[in-house]
Scaffold this motif. Sequence first.
Motif, PDB file in Angstrom:
ATOM      1  N   SER A   7       0.819  -1.215   0.000  1.00 26.67           N
ATOM      2  CA  SER A   7       0.000   0.000   0.000  1.00 26.67           C
ATOM      3  C   SER A   7       0.851   1.261   0.000  1.00 26.67           C
ATOM      4  O   SER A   7       0.360   2.339  -0.267  1.00 26.67           O
ATOM      5  CB  SER A   7      -0.950  -0.007   1.197  1.00 26.67           C
ATOM      6  N   GLU A   8       2.134   1.162   0.293  1.00 30.32           N
ATOM      7  CA  GLU A   8       3.020   2.323   0.303  1.00 30.32           C
ATOM      8  C   GLU A   8       3.774   2.489  -1.015  1.00 30.32           C
ATOM      9  O   GLU A   8       4.631   3.357  -1.124  1.00 30.32           O
ATOM     10  CB  GLU A   8       4.010   2.206   1.461  1.00 30.32           C
ATOM     11  N   LYS A   9       3.458   1.699  -1.969  1.00 26.85           N
ATOM     12  CA  LYS A   9       4.146   1.752  -3.252  1.00 26.85           C
ATOM     13  C   LYS A   9       3.871   3.104  -3.942  1.00 26.85           C
ATOM     14  O   LYS A   9       2.731   3.538  -4.019  1.00 26.85           O
ATOM     15  CB  LYS A   9       3.652   0.611  -4.129  1.00 26.85           C
ATOM     16  N   GLY A  10       4.912   3.800  -4.395  1.00 26.87           N
ATOM     17  CA  GLY A  10       4.757   5.067  -5.098  1.00 26.87           C
ATOM     18  C   GLY A  10       4.870   6.297  -4.211  1.00 26.87           C
ATOM     19  O   GLY A  10       4.914   7.410  -4.710  1.00 26.87           O
ATOM     20  N   TRP A  11       4.884   6.146  -2.906  1.00 26.52           N
ATOM     21  CA  TRP A  11       4.964   7.294  -1.999  1.00 26.52           C
ATOM     22  C   TRP A  11       6.326   7.986  -2.071  1.00 26.52           C
ATOM     23  O   TRP A  11       6.413   9.205  -1.912  1.00 26.52           O
ATOM     24  CB  TRP A  11       4.661   6.889  -0.553  1.00 26.52           C
ATOM     25  N   ILE A  12       7.375   7.271  -2.314  1.00 30.06           N
ATOM     26  CA  ILE A  12       8.701   7.888  -2.424  1.00 30.06           C
ATOM     27  C   ILE A  12       8.734   8.838  -3.624  1.00 30.06           C
ATOM     28  O   ILE A  12       9.264   9.948  -3.545  1.00 30.06           O
ATOM     29  CB  ILE A  12       9.801   6.815  -2.540  1.00 30.06           C
ATOM     30  N   PHE A  13       8.117   8.445  -4.703  1.00 31.54           N
ATOM     31  CA  PHE A  13       8.048   9.295  -5.894  1.00 31.54           C
ATOM     32  C   PHE A  13       7.255  10.577  -5.592  1.00 31.54           C
ATOM     33  O   PHE A  13       7.677  11.680  -5.932  1.00 31.54           O
ATOM     34  CB  PHE A  13       7.416   8.520  -7.056  1.00 31.54           C
ATOM     35  N   ILE A  14       6.114  10.429  -4.929  1.00 27.01           N
ATOM     36  CA  ILE A  14       5.279  11.596  -4.597  1.00 27.01           C
ATOM     37  C   ILE A  14       6.008  12.511  -3.621  1.00 27.01           C
ATOM     38  O   ILE A  14       5.978  13.741  -3.768  1.00 27.01           O
ATOM     39  CB  ILE A  14       3.916  11.130  -4.035  1.00 27.01           C
ATOM     40  N   ASP A  15       6.696  11.948  -2.629  1.00 23.42           N
ATOM     41  CA  ASP A  15       7.485  12.759  -1.695  1.00 23.42           C
ATOM     42  C   ASP A  15       8.590  13.511  -2.427  1.00 23.42           C
ATOM     43  O   ASP A  15       8.859  14.678  -2.125  1.00 23.42           O
ATOM     44  CB  ASP A  15       8.107  11.869  -0.613  1.00 23.42           C
ATOM     45  N   SER A  16       9.226  12.868  -3.370  1.00 26.66           N
ATOM     46  CA  SER A  16      10.301  13.514  -4.129  1.00 26.66           C
ATOM     47  C   SER A  16       9.764  14.685  -4.952  1.00 26.66           C
ATOM     48  O   SER A  16      10.353  15.773  -4.970  1.00 26.66           O
ATOM     49  CB  SER A  16      10.975  12.513  -5.061  1.00 26.66           C
ATOM     50  N   ILE A  17       8.645  14.484  -5.630  1.00 27.93           N
ATOM     51  CA  ILE A  17       8.035  15.546  -6.430  1.00 27.93           C
ATOM     52  C   ILE A  17       7.620  16.708  -5.536  1.00 27.93           C
ATOM     53  O   ILE A  17       7.856  17.880  -5.865  1.00 27.93           O
ATOM     54  CB  ILE A  17       6.818  15.010  -7.228  1.00 27.93           C
ATOM     55  N   LEU A  18       7.025  16.427  -4.402  1.00 26.41           N
ATOM     56  CA  LEU A  18       6.606  17.464  -3.467  1.00 26.41           C
ATOM     57  C   LEU A  18       7.821  18.247  -2.947  1.00 26.41           C
ATOM     58  O   LEU A  18       7.775  19.481  -2.860  1.00 26.41           O
ATOM     59  CB  LEU A  18       5.832  16.833  -2.292  1.00 26.41           C
ATOM     60  N   GLY A  19       8.893  17.576  -2.637  1.00 31.04           N
ATOM     61  CA  GLY A  19      10.119  18.246  -2.194  1.00 31.04           C
ATOM     62  C   GLY A  19      10.690  19.153  -3.264  1.00 31.04           C
ATOM     63  O   GLY A  19      11.138  20.271  -2.985  1.00 31.04           O
ATOM     64  N   ILE A  20      10.666  18.681  -4.503  1.00 29.87           N
ATOM     65  CA  ILE A  20      11.175  19.492  -5.613  1.00 29.87           C
ATOM     66  C   ILE A  20      10.318  20.734  -5.812  1.00 29.87           C
ATOM     67  O   ILE A  20      10.833  21.835  -6.032  1.00 29.87           O
ATOM     68  CB  ILE A  20      11.254  18.644  -6.907  1.00 29.87           C
ATOM     69  N   VAL A  21       8.998  20.598  -5.710  1.00 26.41           N
ATOM     70  CA  VAL A  21       8.092  21.749  -5.864  1.00 26.41           C
ATOM     71  C   VAL A  21       8.364  22.780  -4.776  1.00 26.41           C
ATOM     72  O   VAL A  21       8.447  23.990  -5.049  1.00 26.41           O
ATOM     73  CB  VAL A  21       6.617  21.285  -5.854  1.00 26.41           C
ATOM     74  N   ILE A  22       8.530  22.343  -3.536  1.00 27.91           N
ATOM     75  CA  ILE A  22       8.809  23.269  -2.431  1.00 27.91           C
ATOM     76  C   ILE A  22      10.148  23.974  -2.658  1.00 27.91           C
ATOM     77  O   ILE A  22      10.272  25.185  -2.454  1.00 27.91           O
ATOM     78  CB  ILE A  22       8.778  22.523  -1.079  1.00 27.91           C
ATOM     79  N   LEU A  23      11.140  23.249  -3.118  1.00 34.28           N
ATOM     80  CA  LEU A  23      12.456  23.834  -3.391  1.00 34.28           C
ATOM     81  C   LEU A  23      12.385  24.871  -4.507  1.00 34.28           C
ATOM     82  O   LEU A  23      12.978  25.950  -4.409  1.00 34.28           O
ATOM     83  CB  LEU A  23      13.448  22.722  -3.746  1.00 34.28           C
ATOM     84  N   VAL A  24      11.637  24.574  -5.562  1.00 39.92           N
ATOM     85  CA  VAL A  24      11.496  25.516  -6.681  1.00 39.92           C
ATOM     86  C   VAL A  24      10.794  26.795  -6.222  1.00 39.92           C
ATOM     87  O   VAL A  24      11.212  27.900  -6.583  1.00 39.92           O
ATOM     88  CB  VAL A  24      10.750  24.851  -7.863  1.00 39.92           C
ATOM     89  N   VAL A  25       9.755  26.679  -5.425  1.00 38.68           N
ATOM     90  CA  VAL A  25       9.042  27.858  -4.915  1.00 38.68           C
ATOM     91  C   VAL A  25       9.983  28.712  -4.069  1.00 38.68           C
ATOM     92  O   VAL A  25      10.003  29.946  -4.191  1.00 38.68           O
ATOM     93  CB  VAL A  25       7.788  27.436  -4.116  1.00 38.68           C
ATOM     94  N   ALA A  26      10.789  28.086  -3.229  1.00 35.84           N
ATOM     95  CA  ALA A  26      11.738  28.831  -2.396  1.00 35.84           C
ATOM     96  C   ALA A  26      12.783  29.542  -3.246  1.00 35.84           C
ATOM     97  O   ALA A  26      13.125  30.708  -2.994  1.00 35.84           O
ATOM     98  CB  ALA A  26      12.409  27.887  -1.403  1.00 35.84           C
ATOM     99  N   ILE A  27      13.293  28.887  -4.262  1.00 34.88           N
ATOM    100  CA  ILE A  27      14.305  29.500  -5.138  1.00 34.88           C
ATOM    101  C   ILE A  27      13.706  30.674  -5.913  1.00 34.88           C
ATOM    102  O   ILE A  27      14.350  31.716  -6.068  1.00 34.88           O
ATOM    103  CB  ILE A  27      14.916  28.443  -6.082  1.00 34.88           C
ATOM    104  N   LEU A  28      12.474  30.543  -6.391  1.00 38.21           N
ATOM    105  CA  LEU A  28      11.823  31.644  -7.110  1.00 38.21           C
ATOM    106  C   LEU A  28      11.602  32.848  -6.199  1.00 38.21           C
ATOM    107  O   LEU A  28      11.732  33.997  -6.638  1.00 38.21           O
ATOM    108  CB  LEU A  28      10.511  31.176  -7.727  1.00 38.21           C
ATOM    109  N   ALA A  29      11.261  32.604  -4.954  1.00 36.59           N
ATOM    110  CA  ALA A  29      11.082  33.705  -4.003  1.00 36.59           C
ATOM    111  C   ALA A  29      12.404  34.437  -3.782  1.00 36.59           C
ATOM    112  O   ALA A  29      12.448  35.673  -3.749  1.00 36.59           O
ATOM    113  CB  ALA A  29      10.540  33.179  -2.683  1.00 36.59           C
ATOM    114  N   LEU A  30      13.483  33.702  -3.657  1.00 34.36           N
ATOM    115  CA  LEU A  30      14.799  34.321  -3.492  1.00 34.36           C
ATOM    116  C   LEU A  30      15.223  35.086  -4.740  1.00 34.36           C
ATOM    117  O   LEU A  30      15.841  36.149  -4.651  1.00 34.36           O
ATOM    118  CB  LEU A  30      15.849  33.271  -3.136  1.00 34.36           C
TER     119      LEU A  30
END
Length: 121
Positions: A7-30
């Motif tokens: 049931s946890e299959k694919g969660w690592i991929f979703i966590d990675s995408i979410l982390g990348i989105v948060i990082l991109v938003v932070a970089i754009l703000a800077l």
Amino acid sequence: MKKLFMSEKGWIFIDSILGIVILVVAILALAGTYIMSAKSNTYAKNYGQALAIAQQYAENHKVSDSTFTTETHGIFTVKPIINVATNDNLGKSITPVEIVVDWHEQSGDKHISIVNYYYAN
């Protein structure tokens, strides 16, 4: 136990995408902050130069020698505006001269002005 892992299959991929989105938003703000800082720094530099040019122009010119003309100093244009002379209590003529310095930046046209008062005999 196998059902729990299935049931946890694919969660690592979703966590990675979410982390990348948060990082991109932070970089754009800077990046936005950096751009605003660069614009403010340019304006402050130009403002200081324009003020120095206006003060130097005021020091170099007197009403009595009537050499008030429009001058250009790089991106700066100095325009004197000579107002109507008035008399003080001692009978001397006081002439207010407004010195306007214009320049152009990406955000639009900018200007500063200083007013000097000259005594004429």
